[in-house]
Enzyme design. Structure first.
Site, short mmCIF file in Angstrom:
data_model
loop_
_atom_site.label_atom_id
_atom_site.label_comp_id
_atom_site.label_asym_id
_atom_site.label_seq_id
_atom_site.Cartn_x
_atom_site.Cartn_y
_atom_site.Cartn_z
N PRO A 13 4.09 8.55 15.53
CA PRO A 13 4.43 7.84 16.77
C PRO A 13 5.89 7.39 16.69
O PRO A 13 6.27 6.73 15.73
CB PRO A 13 3.47 6.65 16.78
CG PRO A 13 3.05 6.46 15.36
CD PRO A 13 3.18 7.79 14.68
N GLN A 66 -1.51 4.80 19.54
CA GLN A 66 -1.09 3.73 18.63
C GLN A 66 -0.88 2.44 19.42
O GLN A 66 -0.16 2.41 20.42
CB GLN A 66 0.19 4.06 17.87
CG GLN A 66 0.45 2.99 16.81
CD GLN A 66 1.75 3.16 16.05
OE1 GLN A 66 2.82 3.10 16.63
NE2 GLN A 66 1.65 3.34 14.73
N CYS A 96 6.16 -1.16 12.13
CA CYS A 96 7.41 -1.18 12.90
C CYS A 96 8.20 -2.45 12.61
O CYS A 96 7.67 -3.55 12.71
CB CYS A 96 7.11 -1.08 14.39
SG CYS A 96 8.60 -1.07 15.41
N HIS A 167 3.80 4.63 5.37
CA HIS A 167 5.24 4.92 5.28
C HIS A 167 5.70 4.37 3.93
O HIS A 167 5.65 3.17 3.69
CB HIS A 167 5.98 4.23 6.43
CG HIS A 167 7.42 4.58 6.52
ND1 HIS A 167 8.12 4.56 7.71
CD2 HIS A 167 8.32 4.98 5.58
CE1 HIS A 167 9.38 4.93 7.48
NE2 HIS A 167 9.51 5.17 6.19
#
Length: 339
Positions: A13, A66, A96, A167
Site C-alpha cells: 500500500p 489497508q 506509517c 517492513h
C-alpha cells in the site's frame, strides 16, 4: 474466516500511488500478486465518500484494504464496510511514520502500544469473515527491535492474527521525514527471518528495500512472502514476470501486452469522465530502460494532461516504443550481416 489470499508476492500500500487505477494496471501484469489499497483512515471510511474511496474494478481481486486507526470500535465498523465492498483482506497499518499519522495516534507510533493493536485486531477479526492482517515496522525510535517486534506479533497472534507484513526497518518518529524513514534506518532482514523460524505457524511477509524478483526469491527461502513497494511502482514491468517466476504458473506479460490489456479499462474510465492522466501517471515507468522510454514518458506527461485527452495519446506513445524497438532490431540485423 474465509480462505487467506496468497501472500507469496504482494504490492505494498503506497499513499497517492496504489489507487484503483494503479491496481488495475498492476493486475494486467500479474494475475496472482496480492494488491493493496492506499491506507484509508477509519474516519474517511466511516464518514467520507465511500464510493469514491472504496469502489474498484472487480478484476483487481485478490485485493486488500489497508486501514489506519487506533479505535477498536471504529476499526471494526470500517472493516465491516470493507468486507461489504468485497475486499479479500483487511490490513491494519502499524508502520506509517508520517506526522499526520502520529497526530491521529495510528501508524508506526502504535508499535509503542502493542496491547492496543491486539485489541484493535481482535475487534476487527470478530467483525468480519475475511482475514485481518497487520503491517508493521520492527520498532520505533529507541525501542529494542527484538522486543518490540516479537511482543507485537505475539499479542496479535493471541488475538487471532495469523499474517504479519514486516517492513524490516525501524521508524524514527523524531528527526526523520517519512521519505527518509523509507531509506535511512538500516534494514534488518535476519530479524524478520528469525521471526518466521521462531513462529513457524504464522505467515510472515517481508517488506523494505527489495528491488528485484531475484531478491524476492532469495527472501522466500526464509519467509512466506515478499511485499514489493517502490520497485513495483517505478518499474511495473517486473510484475509481468511474477506469475511464472514466483508462482510457477502462467506466462510472462510484457509491457506492450500490458498496455493492450489496460486499454479496455482506460476506455471505460474515460467514458465515466475520469481524466486520462489519472491513469497514465501510473504507466510512466512501464518501459523503464527500454528503447523509446523517454519519448513514452514525454508524450504521456505532456499530452495526457490536456483536456479531452484520450486513447490516442497512449497510441502515439506506444508507437514511439514500437518504432524504437524496430530500429534496434534493424541495427542488430545490420550488425549481424556486417559480421
Amino acid at each position: 474466516m474465509t480462505s487467506q489470499p496468497s501472500h507469496k508476492l504482494s504490492v505494498a500500500p503506497m499513499m497517492d500511488w496504489t489507487d484503483r487505477h494503479c491496481r488495475s494496471l498492476h493486475r494486467t501484469l500479474s494475475a496472482r500478486a496480492l494488491l493493496y489499497t492506499e491506507m484509508l483512515t477509519t474516519g474517511a471510511v466511516l464518514h467520507g465518500d465511500r464510493e469514491r474511496l472504496l469502489a474498484y474494478d472487480p478484476g483487481q481481486h485478490p485485493v486488500a484494504l489497508q486501514l489506519g486507526g487506533s479505535e477498536p470500535t471504529d476499526l471494526a465498523a470500517a472493516a465491516r464496510i470493507g468486507e461489504d465492498y468485497g475486499y479479500d483482506e483487511i490490513n491494519l497499518n502499524v508502520g506509517c511514520p508520517s506526522d499526520r499519522v502520529q497526530s491521529g495516534r495510528f501508524g508506526a507510533c502504535l508499535m509503542r502500544e502493542p496491547e492496543l493493536v491486539a485489541e484493535c485486531m481482535a475487534a476487527m477479526g470478530a467483525a468480519v469473515k475475511v482475514p485481518v492482517t497487520v503491517k508493521c515496522r520492527i520498532g520505533v525510535d529507541d525501542q529494542d527491535p527484538e522486543a518490540s517486534l516479537f511482543t507485537l506479533v505475539d499479542l496479535c497472534a493471541k488475538a487471532g492474527v495469523t499474517t504479519f507484513v514486516v517492513h524490516a526497518r525501524k521508524a524514527w518518529l523524531k528527526g526523520l521525514s517519512p521519505k527518509e524513514n523509507r531509506d535511512v534506518p538500516p534494514l534488518d532482514y535476519p530479524l524478520v527471518w528469525r521471526l518466521k523460524r521462531e513462529r513457524p505457524d504464522l505467515t510472515i511477509v517481508i517488506n523494505g528495500g527489495i528491488s528485484s524478483l531475484a531478491a524476492a526469491q532469495e527472501h522466500l527461502a526464509h519467509v512466506d512472502g515478499v511485499m514489493l513497494g517502490r520497485a513495483a511502482y517505478h518499474t511495473p514491468a517486473l510484475l509481468g514476470e511474477v506469475d511464472p517466476l514466483i508462482f510457477g504458473e502462467g506466462e510472462a506479460v510484457g509491457p506492450v501486452e500490458a498496455v493492450e490489456l489496460y486499454r479496455p479499462y482506460i476506455a471505460a474510465e474515460l467514458a465515466r469522465g475520469t481524466h486520462l492522466a489519472a491513469m497514465t501517471r501510473h504507466m510512466l515507468g512501464l518501459f523503464h530502460g527500454a528503447p523509446g522510454a523517454r519519448a513514452w514518458r514525454r508524450i504521456l506527461t505532456v499530452e495526457g494532461v490536456k483536456p479531452g485527452a484520450g486513447l490516442e495519446v497512449i497510441d502515439a506513445a506506444l508507437a514511439e516504443i514500437l518504432r524504437a524497438q524496430d530500429e534496434r532490431r534493424l541495427r542488430g540485423l545490420e550488425a549481424g550481416e556486417a559480421a
